[in-house]
Structures are given as structure tokens and as C-alpha cells.
Design an enzyme around this catalytic site. Sequence first.
Site, PDB file in Angstrom:
ATOM      1  N   GLU A  92       0.821  -1.221   0.000  1.00  0.00           N
ATOM      2  CA  GLU A  92       0.000   0.000   0.000  1.00  0.00           C
ATOM      3  C   GLU A  92       0.855   1.270   0.000  1.00  0.00           C
ATOM      4  OE1 GLU A  92      -2.983   0.064  -0.644  1.00  0.00           O
ATOM      5  OE2 GLU A  92      -4.042  -1.666   0.175  1.00  0.00           O
ATOM      6  N   HIS A 131      -3.147   2.593   8.251  1.00  0.00           N
ATOM      7  CA  HIS A 131      -4.195   1.833   7.550  1.00  0.00           C
ATOM      8  C   HIS A 131      -4.434   0.536   8.321  1.00  0.00           C
ATOM      9  CE1 HIS A 131      -6.404  -0.522   4.753  1.00  0.00           C
ATOM     10  NE2 HIS A 131      -5.372  -1.237   4.341  1.00  0.00           N
ATOM     11  N   HIS A 164      -7.087  -3.004   9.178  1.00  0.00           N
ATOM     12  CA  HIS A 164      -8.174  -3.899   8.791  1.00  0.00           C
ATOM     13  C   HIS A 164      -8.986  -4.209  10.050  1.00  0.00           C
ATOM     14  CE1 HIS A 164      -6.373  -5.600   4.797  1.00  0.00           C
ATOM     15  NE2 HIS A 164      -6.291  -4.289   4.879  1.00  0.00           N
TER      16      HIS A 164
HETATM   17 ZN   LIG Z   1      -5.478  -3.121   3.447  1.00  0.00          ZN
END
Ligand SMILES: [Zn+2]
Length: 216
Positions: A75, A94, A96
Site C-alpha cells: 500500500e 491503515h 483492517h
Molecule cells: Zn489493506
Amino acid sequence: MTFIELKQAVYEATMALYHAGLIRMSAGNVSARDDDGHVAITPGGVLYDRMSVDDIVIVDLEGNVIEGQHRPSSETPMHTTLLKGLPGCGAVVHTHSIYAITFAVLGEALPPLCTEGLAARGTVPVARYAPPGTPQAGEVALEALQATPGLRAVLLRNHGLVVVAPDLETAWQTAYKVEIHAQITYQARQLGTPIPLSDEQIAELFRVYRSVREAR
Ligand SMILES: [Zn+2]
């Protein structure tokens, strides 16, 4: 800030997110930049419970590796797009995290319902869909964040959460509060209809927090 200091800061924020349960296995990633355009970012494919500070990678704002024994996170284009594109953005997280993803797959924004919901500095929107790991993921996140100046969080549709902040400490703590807020929103909806905070109540809460900070 030296590369070592930048890598150490990213490592500590990543471990804080890992121990809070917001990132698992090797999913989720963290970055921070210095004033010279160097970015420390978590490596791709390294399990976080086995990661050391030496595994953090240094790239430039175009994503070129400057130092590191691993490839940078898949990413990386999203991180560099946000670090370059948002004024004052020094760190990107970031995750999850489960409850944030729940709303991301529903395509539902998260308006503030309680104090944890204020951390994002506004309703957390859902960005247009973009496949993970592509430059488009950064473009849709940037577009959604730019729509509300000062906003610190956006849901990536069918994927996860992105937080931007001036520094890593603020970024990971905001990610934590957004996840708590998503869980509270989910639970409240199971039991009934949440009562929204009015714009006046939200403005008043920010005024109270500001005066408490200034009084310290
Ligand atoms: Zn991700």
C-alpha cells in the site's frame, strides 16, 4: 529526525496497533515522513508479531526504496499519495479493524455519536471503491479526505480504514478511537436507533476539549 528515529517511531505505532488488535498477521500498514521527504513504512508480507525495527523500510515520496532489507508495504502508493497530497499530513495508518470494515462493506459513513466519534474531526466517509494495493486506492482516499478539510479518517470500501494525522501518536490513537466508535455504532444499532449529536453539541464538545487542553 534520523532514519533510525523515524523507523523506531513507525515500529512503536505499529506495535501499539497490533496490541490493540487493530492490525493482525501482516494486514494493515503504517508510515511517517520527515521534512526532507523520507518516509518510513512497514514492510510487505512480514508478520507483525515477528517484525523488528530493522524491518521497517525507508522510501522517498515516489515510493523508491532508499533503505531496507524488505520490499515496502504493497500500500506504499496510497501512503505516499496521502503524505504528499494533504497539507500537514505527517503520518498515515491503515488498519483492517473489524468494526470499521463492517461499515466499509456496507458502504455506510460513520457520523459522530459520542466522544470517540470526534477523533476523526467529522463524519467518516466511505471512499469510492478501488482495489487494494493500487495507486487508485490512494487517489480515492485523498479525494474523500479533501472533501472535508481537517478530516482525519476515511473508510476504504470493502477494505478497511485509513487515518491521516500530523504525527504517528495522533494517527494510531485516532485509528483506535474510530474503531471503538464503529463498534459502539454497530452495537447501538442492534439495540435500537442511535441518537445523533447535533452540530451545536459537537461544536460545544470541541470547545470544551480546547479549553481543557489550554488549561493544562
Ligand atoms: Zn489493506
